[in-house]
Design an enzyme around this catalytic site. Structure first.
Site, PDB file in Angstrom:
ATOM      1  N   GLU A   1      20.808  32.466  31.374  1.00 13.17           N
ATOM      2  CA  GLU A   1      21.301  33.540  32.050  1.00 13.17           C
ATOM      3  C   GLU A   1      22.480  33.267  32.815  1.00 13.17           C
ATOM      4  O   GLU A   1      23.612  33.849  32.902  1.00 13.17           O
ATOM      5  CB  GLU A   1      20.413  34.564  32.783  1.00 13.17           C
ATOM      6  CG  GLU A   1      21.157  35.829  32.880  1.00 13.17           C
ATOM      7  CD  GLU A   1      21.285  36.949  32.037  1.00 13.17           C
ATOM      8  OE1 GLU A   1      22.518  37.179  31.752  1.00 13.17           O
ATOM      9  OE2 GLU A   1      20.289  37.156  31.185  1.00 13.17           O
TER      10      GLU A   1
ATOM     11  N   GLU B   1      31.032  34.887  30.640  1.00 11.01           N
ATOM     12  CA  GLU B   1      31.463  36.113  30.861  1.00 11.01           C
ATOM     13  C   GLU B   1      32.643  36.093  31.933  1.00 11.01           C
ATOM     14  O   GLU B   1      33.653  36.562  31.695  1.00 11.01           O
ATOM     15  CB  GLU B   1      30.568  37.052  31.052  1.00 11.01           C
ATOM     16  CG  GLU B   1      29.486  37.555  30.040  1.00 11.01           C
ATOM     17  CD  GLU B   1      28.506  38.722  30.393  1.00 11.01           C
ATOM     18  OE1 GLU B   1      28.341  38.918  31.588  1.00 11.01           O
ATOM     19  OE2 GLU B   1      27.780  38.943  29.408  1.00 11.01           O
TER      20      GLU B   1
END
Length: 118
Positions: A63, A70
Protein backbone atom coordinates in the site's frame (compact mmCIF):
# COMPACT_ATOMS: atom_id res chain seq x y z
CA UNK A 1 26.05 6.81 11.39
CA UNK A 2 24.35 10.18 11.09
CA UNK A 3 23.34 9.43 7.48
CA UNK A 4 21.90 6.08 8.52
CA UNK A 5 19.81 7.64 11.27
CA UNK A 6 18.60 10.29 8.82
CA UNK A 7 17.53 7.60 6.35
CA UNK A 8 15.51 5.86 9.07
CA UNK A 9 13.92 9.22 9.87
CA UNK A 10 12.89 9.63 6.23
CA UNK A 11 11.47 6.11 6.16
CA UNK A 12 9.43 6.68 9.32
CA UNK A 13 8.24 10.01 7.90
CA UNK A 14 7.08 8.16 4.79
CA UNK A 15 5.19 5.60 6.84
CA UNK A 16 3.58 8.31 8.94
CA UNK A 17 2.70 10.38 5.88
CA UNK A 18 1.08 7.34 4.26
CA UNK A 19 -0.91 6.63 7.41
CA UNK A 20 -2.03 10.25 7.77
CA UNK A 21 -3.06 10.74 4.17
CA UNK A 22 -4.20 7.37 2.83
CA UNK A 23 -7.56 5.93 3.84
CA UNK A 24 -6.63 2.42 2.73
CA UNK A 25 -3.52 2.31 4.93
CA UNK A 26 -5.67 3.32 7.90
CA UNK A 27 -8.04 0.47 7.04
CA UNK A 28 -5.16 -2.02 6.75
CA UNK A 29 -3.73 -0.90 10.10
CA UNK A 30 -7.15 -1.13 11.79
CA UNK A 31 -7.68 -4.66 10.41
CA UNK A 32 -4.14 -5.59 11.49
CA UNK A 33 -4.91 -4.47 15.06
CA UNK A 34 -8.07 -6.59 15.05
CA UNK A 35 -6.06 -9.56 13.75
CA UNK A 36 -3.50 -9.09 16.54
CA UNK A 37 -6.27 -9.04 19.14
CA UNK A 38 -7.95 -12.10 17.64
CA UNK A 39 -4.57 -13.85 17.42
CA UNK A 40 -4.03 -13.30 21.12
CA UNK A 41 -7.52 -14.59 21.90
CA UNK A 42 -7.08 -17.82 19.93
CA UNK A 43 -3.44 -18.29 21.01
CA UNK A 44 -1.66 -18.40 17.69
CA UNK A 45 1.47 -20.52 17.58
CA UNK A 46 4.87 -18.94 16.99
CA UNK A 47 4.80 -20.04 13.33
CA UNK A 48 1.26 -18.68 12.87
CA UNK A 49 2.32 -15.33 14.35
CA UNK A 50 5.27 -15.19 11.96
CA UNK A 51 2.99 -15.84 8.98
CA UNK A 52 0.43 -13.28 10.14
CA UNK A 53 3.10 -10.62 10.74
CA UNK A 54 4.73 -11.21 7.33
CA UNK A 55 1.37 -10.99 5.57
CA UNK A 56 0.36 -7.80 7.41
CA UNK A 57 3.71 -6.19 6.63
CA UNK A 58 3.43 -7.23 2.97
CA UNK A 59 -0.02 -5.66 2.58
CA UNK A 60 0.95 -2.40 4.28
CA UNK A 61 4.26 -2.24 2.38
CA UNK A 62 2.47 -2.71 -0.94
CA UNK A 63 0.00 0.00 0.00
CA UNK A 64 2.91 2.36 0.72
CA UNK A 65 4.49 1.48 -2.65
CA UNK A 66 1.12 2.07 -4.33
CA UNK A 67 0.95 5.49 -2.66
CA UNK A 68 4.47 6.32 -3.86
CA UNK A 69 3.64 5.30 -7.43
CA UNK A 70 0.44 7.35 -7.41
CA UNK A 71 2.31 10.38 -6.07
CA UNK A 72 5.07 10.05 -8.67
CA UNK A 73 2.53 9.74 -11.49
CA UNK A 74 0.46 12.65 -10.17
CA UNK A 75 3.58 14.80 -9.93
CA UNK A 76 3.79 14.82 -13.71
CA UNK A 77 0.45 16.55 -14.08
CA UNK A 78 -3.26 16.00 -14.03
CA UNK A 79 -3.64 15.28 -17.75
CA UNK A 80 -4.88 11.73 -18.28
CA UNK A 81 -2.45 9.36 -19.95
CA UNK A 82 -2.88 5.63 -20.63
CA UNK A 83 0.52 4.81 -19.10
CA UNK A 84 -0.31 6.80 -15.96
CA UNK A 85 -3.54 4.84 -15.66
CA UNK A 86 -1.67 1.57 -16.20
CA UNK A 87 0.88 2.43 -13.50
CA UNK A 88 -1.77 3.40 -10.97
CA UNK A 89 -4.13 0.52 -11.75
CA UNK A 90 -1.46 -2.17 -11.67
CA UNK A 91 -0.03 -0.83 -8.39
CA UNK A 92 -3.53 -0.89 -6.89
CA UNK A 93 -4.00 -4.38 -8.35
CA UNK A 94 -0.86 -5.58 -6.58
CA UNK A 95 -2.30 -4.41 -3.26
CA UNK A 96 -5.60 -6.13 -4.03
CA UNK A 97 -3.89 -9.44 -4.91
CA UNK A 98 -1.89 -9.39 -1.67
CA UNK A 99 -4.95 -8.38 0.34
CA UNK A 100 -6.97 -11.28 -1.07
CA UNK A 101 -4.06 -13.60 -0.29
CA UNK A 102 -3.91 -12.18 3.24
CA UNK A 103 -7.60 -12.86 3.77
CA UNK A 104 -7.22 -16.44 2.51
CA UNK A 105 -4.20 -17.04 4.76
CA UNK A 106 -6.11 -15.52 7.67
CA UNK A 107 -9.04 -17.84 7.04
CA UNK A 108 -6.74 -20.87 6.91
CA UNK A 109 -5.14 -19.89 10.22
CA UNK A 110 -8.13 -18.55 12.13
CA UNK A 111 -11.15 -20.61 11.03
CA UNK A 112 -9.98 -23.92 12.57
CA UNK A 113 -9.12 -22.14 15.82
CA UNK A 114 -12.45 -20.30 15.95
CA UNK A 115 -14.29 -23.52 15.07
CA UNK A 116 -12.60 -25.36 17.94
CA UNK A 117 -13.68 -22.60 20.36
CA UNK A 118 -17.32 -23.24 19.44
Amino acid sequence: MKKLLKSFGYAFAGIWSGFRTQRNIKIHVAVALLVFILGAIVSLTRMEWMIVIIVICAVISLELINTAIEAAVDMHGTKRHPLAKLAKDTAAGAVLVMSIGAVLIGLLIFLPKLYSLL
